[in-house]
Write a protein that holds these residues in place. Sequence first.
Motif, PDB file in Angstrom:
ATOM      1  N   GLU A  52       0.832  -1.205   0.000  1.00 42.41           N
ATOM      2  CA  GLU A  52       0.000   0.000   0.000  1.00 42.41           C
ATOM      3  C   GLU A  52       0.869   1.259   0.000  1.00 42.41           C
ATOM      4  N   LEU A  53       2.094   1.143   0.475  1.00 40.68           N
ATOM      5  CA  LEU A  53       3.025   2.270   0.531  1.00 40.68           C
ATOM      6  C   LEU A  53       3.468   2.741  -0.844  1.00 40.68           C
ATOM      7  N   TYR A  54       3.569   1.807  -1.805  1.00 38.86           N
ATOM      8  CA  TYR A  54       4.243   2.074  -3.078  1.00 38.86           C
ATOM      9  C   TYR A  54       3.431   2.998  -3.971  1.00 38.86           C
ATOM     10  N   PRO A  55       4.131   3.747  -4.854  1.00 40.72           N
ATOM     11  CA  PRO A  55       5.532   3.613  -5.231  1.00 40.72           C
ATOM     12  C   PRO A  55       6.480   4.301  -4.258  1.00 40.72           C
ATOM     13  N   ILE A  56       7.766   4.013  -4.501  1.00 37.32           N
ATOM     14  CA  ILE A  56       8.862   4.618  -3.756  1.00 37.32           C
ATOM     15  C   ILE A  56       9.461   5.732  -4.610  1.00 37.32           C
ATOM     16  N   PRO A  57       9.806   6.888  -4.003  1.00 36.78           N
ATOM     17  CA  PRO A  57       9.702   7.224  -2.591  1.00 36.78           C
ATOM     18  C   PRO A  57       8.258   7.468  -2.168  1.00 36.78           C
ATOM     19  N   PRO A  58       7.943   7.112  -0.920  1.00 31.59           N
ATOM     20  CA  PRO A  58       6.559   7.259  -0.471  1.00 31.59           C
ATOM     21  C   PRO A  58       6.154   8.717  -0.319  1.00 31.59           C
ATOM     22  N   LYS A  59       4.967   9.027  -0.802  1.00 31.03           N
ATOM     23  CA  LYS A  59       4.400  10.365  -0.619  1.00 31.03           C
ATOM     24  C   LYS A  59       2.904  10.302  -0.840  1.00 31.03           C
ATOM     25  N   ALA A  60       2.194  11.249  -0.268  1.00 29.37           N
ATOM     26  CA  ALA A  60       0.743  11.234  -0.303  1.00 29.37           C
ATOM     27  C   ALA A  60       0.203  11.267  -1.730  1.00 29.37           C
ATOM     28  N   GLU A  61       0.880  11.998  -2.608  1.00 26.31           N
ATOM     29  CA  GLU A  61       0.363  12.211  -3.957  1.00 26.31           C
ATOM     30  C   GLU A  61       0.329  10.931  -4.792  1.00 26.31           C
ATOM     31  N   THR A  62       1.222  10.003  -4.507  1.00 26.74           N
ATOM     32  CA  THR A  62       1.308   8.795  -5.338  1.00 26.74           C
ATOM     33  C   THR A  62       0.942   7.520  -4.594  1.00 26.74           C
ATOM     34  N   LYS A  88       1.300  -5.417   1.089  1.00 26.40           N
ATOM     35  CA  LYS A  88       1.700  -5.176   2.476  1.00 26.40           C
ATOM     36  C   LYS A  88       0.913  -4.027   3.088  1.00 26.40           C
ATOM     37  N   VAL A  89       0.743  -4.110   4.402  1.00 26.56           N
ATOM     38  CA  VAL A  89       0.217  -3.013   5.198  1.00 26.56           C
ATOM     39  C   VAL A  89       1.395  -2.344   5.896  1.00 26.56           C
ATOM     40  N   VAL A  90       1.385  -1.021   5.931  1.00 23.82           N
ATOM     41  CA  VAL A  90       2.489  -0.317   6.582  1.00 23.82           C
ATOM     42  C   VAL A  90       2.480  -0.600   8.080  1.00 23.82           C
ATOM     43  N   GLY A  91       3.661  -0.613   8.677  1.00 19.33           N
ATOM     44  CA  GLY A  91       3.784  -0.782  10.116  1.00 19.33           C
ATOM     45  C   GLY A  91       3.567   0.530  10.841  1.00 19.33           C
ATOM     46  N   ARG A  92       4.011   0.569  12.100  1.00 12.32           N
ATOM     47  CA  ARG A  92       3.841   1.778  12.910  1.00 12.32           C
ATOM     48  C   ARG A  92       4.565   2.943  12.257  1.00 12.32           C
ATOM     49  N   SER A  93       3.840   4.041  12.078  1.00 14.34           N
ATOM     50  CA  SER A  93       4.409   5.207  11.411  1.00 14.34           C
ATOM     51  C   SER A  93       3.676   6.456  11.863  1.00 14.34           C
ATOM     52  N   ASP A  94       4.368   7.589  11.768  1.00 15.26           N
ATOM     53  CA  ASP A  94       3.739   8.869  12.071  1.00 15.26           C
ATOM     54  C   ASP A  94       3.099   9.491  10.833  1.00 15.26           C
ATOM     55  N   ALA A  95       3.223   8.848   9.682  1.00 15.84           N
ATOM     56  CA  ALA A  95       2.597   9.361   8.463  1.00 15.84           C
ATOM     57  C   ALA A  95       1.085   9.348   8.622  1.00 15.84           C
ATOM     58  N   THR A  96       0.430  10.391   8.116  1.00 14.44           N
ATOM     59  CA  THR A  96      -1.014  10.540   8.317  1.00 14.44           C
ATOM     60  C   THR A  96      -1.823  10.381   7.035  1.00 14.44           C
ATOM     61  N   LEU A 107      -0.378  -1.408  13.769  1.00 16.19           N
ATOM     62  CA  LEU A 107      -0.774  -2.737  13.300  1.00 16.19           C
ATOM     63  C   LEU A 107      -1.877  -3.308  14.200  1.00 16.19           C
ATOM     64  N   ASP A 108      -2.978  -2.563  14.262  1.00 18.49           N
ATOM     65  CA  ASP A 108      -4.136  -3.019  15.009  1.00 18.49           C
ATOM     66  C   ASP A 108      -5.274  -3.332  14.032  1.00 18.49           C
ATOM     67  N   TYR A 131      -0.613 -11.550   2.413  1.00 19.29           N
ATOM     68  CA  TYR A 131      -0.691 -10.214   3.009  1.00 19.29           C
ATOM     69  C   TYR A 131       0.397 -10.093   4.060  1.00 19.29           C
ATOM     70  N   GLN A 132       1.277  -9.105   3.876  1.00 18.36           N
ATOM     71  CA  GLN A 132       2.480  -8.988   4.694  1.00 18.36           C
ATOM     72  C   GLN A 132       2.463  -7.711   5.538  1.00 18.36           C
ATOM     73  N   LEU A 133       3.060  -7.802   6.715  1.00 20.13           N
ATOM     74  CA  LEU A 133       3.279  -6.623   7.557  1.00 20.13           C
ATOM     75  C   LEU A 133       4.576  -5.975   7.090  1.00 20.13           C
ATOM     76  N   HIS A 134       4.500  -4.778   6.554  1.00 23.64           N
ATOM     77  CA  HIS A 134       5.665  -4.181   5.885  1.00 23.64           C
ATOM     78  C   HIS A 134       6.859  -4.011   6.830  1.00 23.64           C
ATOM     79  N   TRP A 135       6.585  -3.641   8.059  1.00 25.25           N
ATOM     80  CA  TRP A 135       7.612  -3.624   9.103  1.00 25.25           C
ATOM     81  C   TRP A 135       6.915  -3.752  10.446  1.00 25.25           C
ATOM     82  N   PRO A 136       7.659  -4.127  11.493  1.00 23.15           N
ATOM     83  CA  PRO A 136       7.027  -4.388  12.787  1.00 23.15           C
ATOM     84  C   PRO A 136       6.405  -3.149  13.419  1.00 23.15           C
ATOM     85  N   ASP A 137       5.467  -3.393  14.326  1.00 23.04           N
ATOM     86  CA  ASP A 137       4.867  -2.312  15.096  1.00 23.04           C
ATOM     87  C   ASP A 137       5.812  -1.840  16.202  1.00 23.04           C
TER      88      ASP A 137
END
Length: 349
Positions: A52-62, A88-96, A107-108, A131-137
């Motif tokens: 769900e994060l992709y493409p790289i680099p991650p940004k809201a617009e893409t 994948k689902v993104v792990g714990r992040s401050d991105a909104t 990851l709840d 379905y993968q957890l992109h990184w740990p919580d």
Amino acid sequence: MLDYRPLGRTGISVSSIALGTMTFGEQNTEAEGHAQLDIARDRGITLIDAAELYPIPPKAETQGATERIIGSWLKARGGRDKVVIATKVVGRSDATYFRADGSTTRLDAKNITEAVEGSLKRLGTDYIDLYQLHWPDRAVPLFGQRATTRARGGGPEVPVEETLAALDALVKAGKVRHIGLSNETAWGLSAFLAAAEKGIGPRVASVQNAYSLVNRTYETGLAEFLQREDVGLLAYSPLAQGFLTGKYLDGALPAGARKTLFNRTQRYEKPGTEEAVRAYVALAREAGLTPAQLALAFVTSRPFVTSNIIGATTLAQLEEDLGSLDVTLTPEIEDRIDALHQLHGNPAP
């Protein structure tokens, strides 16, 4: 040659090469993404990896564009049952920008459920195969960080059991077939397997971690563990973000290359990495191979690798990468690789 390997204990076999898609929607257009997917399917590749994060680099617009491109390809070409879609689902992040309400990610159940629904819609499918957890919580060193792991009680984290229960609900609903981890440690994997043994949720089928000639840390903490527990490695960044092709040696910045465009390659610019890359490039040329083919053939041929995730921005690069399937590493080349590893270690973990 391309072969098909068991994905954990799922009963599914996947191609020994997977197509990585994180350039779709940024460096690659929809048409270019479709062309890559066409070649991959024609060559027998069955595993397609996204997030769900992709493409790289991650940004809201893409964000999410990669899955939409895969979805439009599936709609145009059909044959959904002939491919294994991993995302994948993104792990714990401050991105909104990942969640509709603008909240940060965890990851709840709330986050995972919303993420799955978004991926299913973008992919245009009723189910996700892996379905993968992109990184740990929890806080662990990620993407080349050298920081020490936070001590227990040092901060908030969603318990493994809670995350696994949320995934279990999606499996039971038929929206996810199997689950995997990514950027994970031996402790994290063991915690998920132990929870599954208690009947809390599904068993992990795979771990997607970085693995390459300049980062063989997986061999120390996870290789034996995963082989004995029938959990497969999906190896990402086998070319060390392109560094193992030699294209960045001596400060070179090729037009259109990821480092040139985004300057986000610090994981592979640590002290000692260029010397290691130079040595592997020289060995490849001495053996009559391209540096990319040596690096990819090494990863694909490891007995603990389920699938080697390749990525390209041009069809010529993709064809060169696929050419690694015709490479057999001789015992002499294996010995030379191990000797170089003894000298250079893992400069880019």
